[in-house]
Design a protein around this motif. Structure first.
Motif, mmCIF file in Angstrom:
data_model
loop_
_atom_site.group_PDB
_atom_site.id
_atom_site.type_symbol
_atom_site.label_atom_id
_atom_site.label_comp_id
_atom_site.label_asym_id
_atom_site.label_seq_id
_atom_site.Cartn_x
_atom_site.Cartn_y
_atom_site.Cartn_z
ATOM 1 N N THR A 36 7.458 12.457 -28.401
ATOM 2 C CA THR A 36 6.211 11.812 -27.922
ATOM 3 C C THR A 36 5.521 11.153 -29.338
ATOM 4 O OG1 THR A 36 4.929 13.605 -27.968
ATOM 5 C CG2 THR A 36 5.697 12.785 -25.643
ATOM 6 N N HIS A 37 4.683 10.350 -28.963
ATOM 7 C CA HIS A 37 3.760 9.942 -30.378
ATOM 8 C C HIS A 37 3.123 11.047 -30.799
ATOM 9 C CE1 HIS A 37 1.182 7.487 -32.718
ATOM 10 N NE2 HIS A 37 1.989 6.526 -32.545
ATOM 11 N N ALA A 38 2.984 11.179 -32.385
ATOM 12 C CA ALA A 38 2.165 12.323 -32.993
ATOM 13 C C ALA A 38 0.652 12.227 -32.543
ATOM 14 C CB ALA A 38 2.663 12.096 -34.524
ATOM 15 N N GLU A 39 0.323 11.026 -32.277
ATOM 16 C CA GLU A 39 -1.301 10.695 -32.114
ATOM 17 C C GLU A 39 -1.334 10.812 -30.597
ATOM 18 O OE1 GLU A 39 -2.351 7.388 -34.316
ATOM 19 O OE2 GLU A 39 -1.856 8.359 -36.238
ATOM 20 N N HIS A 40 -0.477 11.355 -29.851
ATOM 21 C CA HIS A 40 -0.759 11.603 -28.336
ATOM 22 C C HIS A 40 -0.950 10.097 -27.617
ATOM 23 C CE1 HIS A 40 -0.546 16.001 -28.829
ATOM 24 N NE2 HIS A 40 -1.698 15.753 -29.642
ATOM 25 N N LYS A 41 -0.453 9.214 -28.210
ATOM 26 C CA LYS A 41 -0.557 7.839 -27.427
ATOM 27 C C LYS A 41 0.657 7.728 -26.317
ATOM 28 C CE LYS A 41 -2.296 5.487 -31.489
ATOM 29 N NZ LYS A 41 -2.210 4.534 -32.500
#
Length: 148
Positions: A102-107
């Motif tokens: 997943t995207h590290a910035e929770h996008k």
């Protein structure tokens, strides 16, 4: 010492119930006293430690265990050209391992310049899974990165 020796049992009281009138066989009752073994607390403690050690070992065997390459690097990326690298996950444990990128910035999605196939999966015990990382830098990606 065993507690099954007859000498360990003492009859304190024995009697018959005369209240039963339906049969010539009358119930009997007894109060018995017996000597029980005394626990060896040291052995009990050692046994408890061994049981806990075995339980911990079993619990640890139920945890996911994987071997992976330390990193995936793309030393030379050319503008407009797609670069791919394989990444191997080896499940060395005794339980299935699930993964998800997943995207590290929770996008909601990965950056446009990065594709991962498959993004999620399950690897069975003692099997390997291959993940493909793909990077492609285009003018659209450059604009997104530089916010221009």
């Amino acid at each position: 010492k065993k507690t099954t020796d007859i000498g360990d049992v003492k009859c304190l009281k024995y009697w018959i119930s005369m209240e039963q009138k339906m049969s010539d066989h009358k119930p009997v009752y007894a109060y018995l006293q017996y000597k029980a073994n005394i626990f060896n607390m040291q052995k009990r403690g050692e046994m408890r430690k061994q049981i806990m050690k075995n339980k911990d070992k079993n619990d640890n065997n139920q945890l996911p265990q994987i071997e992976i390459e330390p990193e995936v690097s793309f030393p030379l990326i050319k503008f407009g050209e797609t670069e791919q690298k394989k990444f191997i996950i080896h499940n060395t444990g005794q339980v299935p391992v699930s993964y998800r990128f997943t995207h590290a910035e929770h996008k909601a999605s990965l950056p446009k310049w990065l594709t991962i196939k498959p993004q999620r999966g399950l690897i069975r015990p003692q099997e390997k899974g291959t993940i493909i990382f793909e990077i492609c830098v285009t003018s659209e990606v450059v604009k997104l990165i530089t916010n221009k």
